[in-house]
Design a protein around this motif. Structure first.
Motif, short mmCIF file in Angstrom:
data_model
loop_
_atom_site.label_atom_id
_atom_site.label_comp_id
_atom_site.label_asym_id
_atom_site.label_seq_id
_atom_site.Cartn_x
_atom_site.Cartn_y
_atom_site.Cartn_z
N GLY A 300 34.31 69.63 36.05
CA GLY A 300 33.74 68.89 37.16
C GLY A 300 33.88 67.40 37.06
N MET A 301 34.96 66.93 36.46
CA MET A 301 35.18 65.49 36.30
C MET A 301 36.37 65.04 37.14
N PRO A 302 36.14 64.24 38.18
CA PRO A 302 37.25 63.72 38.99
C PRO A 302 38.22 62.90 38.12
N ARG A 303 39.47 62.87 38.53
CA ARG A 303 40.47 62.13 37.75
C ARG A 303 40.07 60.67 37.58
N GLU A 304 39.52 60.09 38.64
CA GLU A 304 39.15 58.67 38.59
C GLU A 304 38.06 58.43 37.54
N ASP A 305 37.13 59.38 37.44
CA ASP A 305 36.06 59.24 36.45
C ASP A 305 36.60 59.39 35.03
N TYR A 306 37.55 60.29 34.86
CA TYR A 306 38.18 60.47 33.55
C TYR A 306 38.88 59.18 33.12
N ILE A 307 39.61 58.58 34.03
CA ILE A 307 40.32 57.34 33.72
C ILE A 307 39.32 56.23 33.38
N ALA A 308 38.28 56.09 34.22
CA ALA A 308 37.28 55.04 33.99
C ALA A 308 36.53 55.27 32.68
N MET A 309 36.23 56.54 32.36
CA MET A 309 35.52 56.86 31.13
C MET A 309 36.31 56.44 29.90
N LYS A 310 37.58 56.83 29.84
CA LYS A 310 38.38 56.49 28.67
C LYS A 310 38.64 55.00 28.59
#
Length: 382
Positions: A300-310
């Motif tokens: 349930g993690m949008p791609r944009e959130d994954y990028i921002a998280m890392k």
């Protein structure tokens, strides 16, 4: 540097606010694993579960029934409190974290023990034993077929403030993934899994379902087997029948060397090679069709959130660097076991060793795990 400091730097394992000196454990074997058994092996293990010990009338009667049949041993005490107190005292100062594997049929049976024994040991609920007499008494595999009763014991024990482990046998519950998630939500700290014949695929599924400390058990008597378990989600491996001195010493020495050389003793395989969710630390940006895309969808993690998280997690760290790498930062780079001239060139330029790089990747993985299991609703269907 103190021995414990070395061990924490190598493995980063803490139980009961104590450093686990090596990710090698001894699992309980009824009638066999007691304080004397552990003390003989103390120099090569970090954790030991003594027992199993029956702690109430139904399970004590079951133990008597099993022992009277003559085909296996049991620990038989008229007063389990006195027996356990003696065993725990013998292990004080051994350097081994002590766990007590307990066979009880009600939450009160477990909590009554805590009031006497305190919080210095790990309380392991035996949801593993398959002896008919124990199952009929309401413990062991009975709990895996009556999960709500198991969860009630976990909640009650955790309510006393102790560290809770649950020992299970894979393949008995309707869905081990859902069970793992429920145990985590109920407050368990450790999940000790007898994998039976399921192997690493089952272990990876469980790792992807919860953030609990995982102990993998069953026929882990070679370093190759141990590494396989660690790279698919285990934090610790435990041995029962194969817990002889030679095997334990070999595993302890091998994993210590490996940790000192590689920097992350249980680094996961990369996601595209069958790695568990921790391997997101090695994944690149989600710009092509690969296992990363369905994995992000499942958690349930949008791609944009994954990028921002890392990107946010590595800000101000050496992993932020890497203009020559594929995506401009070491945060998107792969495991050191995969050859990459751009990653290695960046490491040389920044003065970062591969060992240090892997330690930083482990820290990034911890951040990812925290985000997945605390900020995103659990998806136990995967």
């Amino acid at each position: 540097m103190h021995i414990e400091d070395h061990a924490f730097e190598r493995f980063g394992l803490l139980i009961n606010d104590r450093v686990v000196r090596t990710p090698v454990a001894v699992a309980s074997m009824a009638g066999i694993v007691d304080a004397a058994y552990v003390l003989e092996r103390a120099s090569h293990i970090g954790l030991a579960f003594i027992g199993g010990y029956s702690i109430d009338d139904p399970t004590m009667n079951a133990a008597e029934t099993i022992a009277s049949a003559g085909d296996r041993k049991e620990f038989l005490y008229d007063d389990p409190v006195t027996g356990l107190t003696s065993q725990i005292r013998k292990l004080e100062g051994s350097g081994v974290i002590t766990g007590i594997n307990l066979r009880g049929s009600t939450p009160d049976s477990f909590c009554d023990l805590v009031r006497v024994l305190g919080d210095t040991v790990v309380y392991e609920i035996d949801a593993h034993c398959r002896q008919p007499a124990m199952v009929e008494a309401g413990c062991g595999e009975y709990y895996l077929r009556n999960v709500e009763k198991l969860l009630a014991v976990v909640r009650a024990l955790k309510g006393t403030g102790v560290t809770v482990s649950v020992k299970i046998r894979a393949g008995i519950a309707d869905d081990d993934r859902r069970l793992a998630g429920k145990l985590w939500e109920a407050g368990a700290d450790i999940l000790h899994v007898d994998l039976m014949d399921f192997g690493t695929a089952k272990l990876r599924q469980i790792r992807n379902s919860c953030p609990l400390m995982l102990i993998a058990n069953n026929s882990i008597n070679t370093f190759d087997r141990m590494k396989d378990m660690l790279s698919h989600g285990a934090d610790i491996v435990s041995l029962a029948r194969h817990s002889d001195m030679r095997t334990l010493a070999g595993l302890d020495a091998a994993i210590t060397r490996y940790a000192d050389e590689e920097g992350w003793y249980n680094a996961p395989k990369q996601l595209c090679r069958g790695g568990d969710i921790r391997s997101l630390t090695f994944c690149c940006m989600p710009v092509k069709e690969c296992p990363l895309i369905p994995t992000l969808s499942r958690i349930g993690m949008p791609r944009e959130d994954y990028i921002a998280m890392k990107t946010g997690a590595v800000k101000g760290t050496p992993l932020e660097d890497g203009k020559q790498t594929c995506f401009g930062s070491l945060s998107w780079c792969c495991k050191t076991s995969s050859p990459c001239m751009f990653r290695d060139m960046t490491l040389r330029q920044t003065g970062l060793t591969k060992k240090e790089y892997m330690r930083l990747k482990r820290e990034l993985s911890d951040t990812i795990m925290s985000r997945v299991f605390h900020d995103v609703p659990a998806d136990t269907s995967r």
